[in-house]
Design an enzyme around this catalytic site. Sequence first.
Site, PDB file in Angstrom:
ATOM      1  N   SER A 195       0.863  -1.186   0.000  1.00  0.00           N
ATOM      2  CA  SER A 195       0.000   0.000   0.000  1.00  0.00           C
ATOM      3  C   SER A 195       0.900   1.236   0.000  1.00  0.00           C
ATOM      4  O   SER A 195       2.069   1.143   0.402  1.00  0.00           O
ATOM      5  CB  SER A 195      -0.875   0.012   1.259  1.00  0.00           C
TER       6      SER A 195
ATOM      7  N   TYR B 116      -2.036  -0.903  10.459  1.00  0.00           N
ATOM      8  CA  TYR B 116      -2.087  -1.224   9.028  1.00  0.00           C
ATOM      9  C   TYR B 116      -0.827  -0.722   8.324  1.00  0.00           C
ATOM     10  O   TYR B 116      -0.183  -1.458   7.565  1.00  0.00           O
ATOM     11  CB  TYR B 116      -3.334  -0.585   8.411  1.00  0.00           C
TER      12      TYR B 116
HETATM   13  P1  NAP Z   1     -11.283  -6.380   0.064  1.00  0.00           P
HETATM   14  O1  NAP Z   1     -12.175  -5.907  -1.036  1.00  0.00           O
HETATM   15  O2  NAP Z   1     -11.754  -6.254   1.472  1.00  0.00           O
HETATM   16  O3  NAP Z   1     -10.846  -7.893  -0.227  1.00  0.00           O
HETATM   17  C1  NAP Z   1      -9.974  -8.535   0.669  1.00  0.00           C
HETATM   18  C2  NAP Z   1      -9.759  -9.974   0.255  1.00  0.00           C
HETATM   19  O4  NAP Z   1      -8.861 -10.588   1.194  1.00  0.00           O
HETATM   20  C3  NAP Z   1     -11.027 -10.798   0.274  1.00  0.00           C
HETATM   21  O5  NAP Z   1     -10.950 -11.792  -0.732  1.00  0.00           O
HETATM   22  C4  NAP Z   1     -10.979 -11.436   1.655  1.00  0.00           C
HETATM   23  O6  NAP Z   1     -11.785 -12.608   1.705  1.00  0.00           O
HETATM   24  C5  NAP Z   1      -9.497 -11.739   1.749  1.00  0.00           C
HETATM   25  N1  NAP Z   1      -8.994 -11.968   3.107  1.00  0.00           N
HETATM   26  C6  NAP Z   1      -9.101 -11.171   4.202  1.00  0.00           C
HETATM   27  N2  NAP Z   1      -8.523 -11.755   5.264  1.00  0.00           N
HETATM   28  C7  NAP Z   1      -8.037 -12.941   4.826  1.00  0.00           C
HETATM   29  C8  NAP Z   1      -7.331 -14.010   5.443  1.00  0.00           C
HETATM   30  N3  NAP Z   1      -7.028 -14.007   6.769  1.00  0.00           N
HETATM   31  N4  NAP Z   1      -6.959 -15.075   4.686  1.00  0.00           N
HETATM   32  C9  NAP Z   1      -7.261 -15.119   3.361  1.00  0.00           C
HETATM   33  N5  NAP Z   1      -7.956 -14.159   2.736  1.00  0.00           N
HETATM   34  C10 NAP Z   1      -8.329 -13.077   3.461  1.00  0.00           C
HETATM   35  O7  NAP Z   1      -9.883  -5.596   0.035  1.00  0.00           O
HETATM   36  P2  NAP Z   1      -9.118  -4.870  -1.161  1.00  0.00           P
HETATM   37  O8  NAP Z   1      -9.451  -3.429  -1.093  1.00  0.00           O
HETATM   38  O9  NAP Z   1      -9.295  -5.618  -2.427  1.00  0.00           O
HETATM   39  O10 NAP Z   1      -7.605  -5.028  -0.640  1.00  0.00           O
HETATM   40  C11 NAP Z   1      -6.798  -6.119  -1.076  1.00  0.00           C
HETATM   41  C12 NAP Z   1      -5.355  -5.821  -0.712  1.00  0.00           C
HETATM   42  O11 NAP Z   1      -4.973  -4.572  -1.264  1.00  0.00           O
HETATM   43  C13 NAP Z   1      -5.105  -5.705   0.791  1.00  0.00           C
HETATM   44  O12 NAP Z   1      -3.855  -6.282   1.104  1.00  0.00           O
HETATM   45  C14 NAP Z   1      -5.077  -4.209   1.023  1.00  0.00           C
HETATM   46  O13 NAP Z   1      -4.278  -3.855   2.135  1.00  0.00           O
HETATM   47  C15 NAP Z   1      -4.438  -3.729  -0.270  1.00  0.00           C
HETATM   48  N6  NAP Z   1      -4.726  -2.349  -0.600  1.00  0.00           N
HETATM   49  C16 NAP Z   1      -5.972  -1.955  -0.952  1.00  0.00           C
HETATM   50  C17 NAP Z   1      -6.204  -0.634  -1.305  1.00  0.00           C
HETATM   51  C18 NAP Z   1      -7.548  -0.135  -1.761  1.00  0.00           C
HETATM   52  O14 NAP Z   1      -7.678   1.079  -1.990  1.00  0.00           O
HETATM   53  N7  NAP Z   1      -8.546  -0.961  -1.948  1.00  0.00           N
HETATM   54  C19 NAP Z   1      -5.176   0.305  -1.249  1.00  0.00           C
HETATM   55  C20 NAP Z   1      -3.900  -0.137  -0.862  1.00  0.00           C
HETATM   56  C21 NAP Z   1      -3.692  -1.470  -0.554  1.00  0.00           C
HETATM   57  P3  NAP Z   1     -12.361 -13.194   3.129  1.00  0.00           P
HETATM   58  O15 NAP Z   1     -12.716 -11.990   3.979  1.00  0.00           O
HETATM   59  O16 NAP Z   1     -13.518 -14.048   2.747  1.00  0.00           O
HETATM   60  O17 NAP Z   1     -11.243 -13.994   3.698  1.00  0.00           O
END
Ligand code: NAP
Length: 257
Positions: free
Chosen positions: A143, A157
């Site tokens: 991130s 985080y």
């Molecule tokens: P999201 O929409 O909440 O999706 C998160 C995914 O991770 C889901 O498939 C969730 O499925 C899975 N997950 C959560 N805990 C888990 C665990 N213990 N074991 C296995 N799977 C798990 O989040 P996102 O926004 O796509 O973010 C994905 C990644 O990108 C994260 O690492 C986040 O820090 C990073 N990121 C996101 C953004 C953004 O703007 N969206 C920005 C910077 C970085 P389940 O809950 O069913 O396990």
Amino acid sequence: MFTSISGRSVLVTGGTKGIGKGLAAGFAAEGAKVVITGRDAGLGDRAAADLTAAGGTVSYVAGDVSDPASCAAAVAAARDRHGGLDVLCCNAGIFPAAPLHEMTQAELDEVLSVNLKGTIFMVQAALPALTESGRGRVIVTSSITGPVTGFTGWTAYGASKAGQLGFIRSAALEFARSGITINAILPGNIATEGLDEMGPEYLRSMEAAIPMRRLGSVADIASAALFFATDEAAYITGQTLVVDGGQIIPESLEAMG
Ligand code: NAP
């Protein structure tokens, strides 16, 4: 322009929605065979069905990255289904906010267990298969928050996301002679189900803070991941790529003009 990655075996953690589902879609569109993980089986089956209906080879296996045995099972599924593992996307992550003066030990442990230890557990589990591949790729979703910027309420985080970068740099050295590269993508604000939960006011203020005046798409992140996965990126390791529409550049709102 790049050598095709069609037929490569790819494992995407947290691939059931958001950025992970976008990564799976991007790899599947290039002809890779993809296994996605996540804890919610209903969500996982639906995501795999969606991506398969779109023409991809995508299947789901239940997986919790904070549990090393579960990480091993996810790698085994990719090997059994697709004959090996070439690309690991360590993407699963959570981003609960808690001001430091209120944060409990349990809350801190959960964020570090999923985001940081989960990344390390997955890479450890995948290492034998990636070594066998001979051209293994690890792509970590970090991130901008933590490695580059800060955000009130996201101390844990930010620490977990910065910790991922400390991890990849030393891992890159350990892997350098085995053909495995490990790199990280640093997304800005990407439109996902997880980000939607932050509410409309947050999304509006973020759009205003991004020079390109739009949130990123999951496809923007997938494009960067596909590049790291190519044969042509074989000489790039231990590196980071910010994908944020220019968000970290301006020093003030006025600076955006
Ligand atoms: P999201 O929409 O909440 O999706 C998160 C995914 O991770 C889901 O498939 C969730 O499925 C899975 N997950 C959560 N805990 C888990 C665990 N213990 N074991 C296995 N799977 C798990 O989040 P996102 O926004 O796509 O973010 C994905 C990644 O990108 C994260 O690492 C986040 O820090 C990073 N990121 C996101 C953004 C953004 O703007 N969206 C920005 C910077 C970085 P389940 O809950 O069913 O396990």
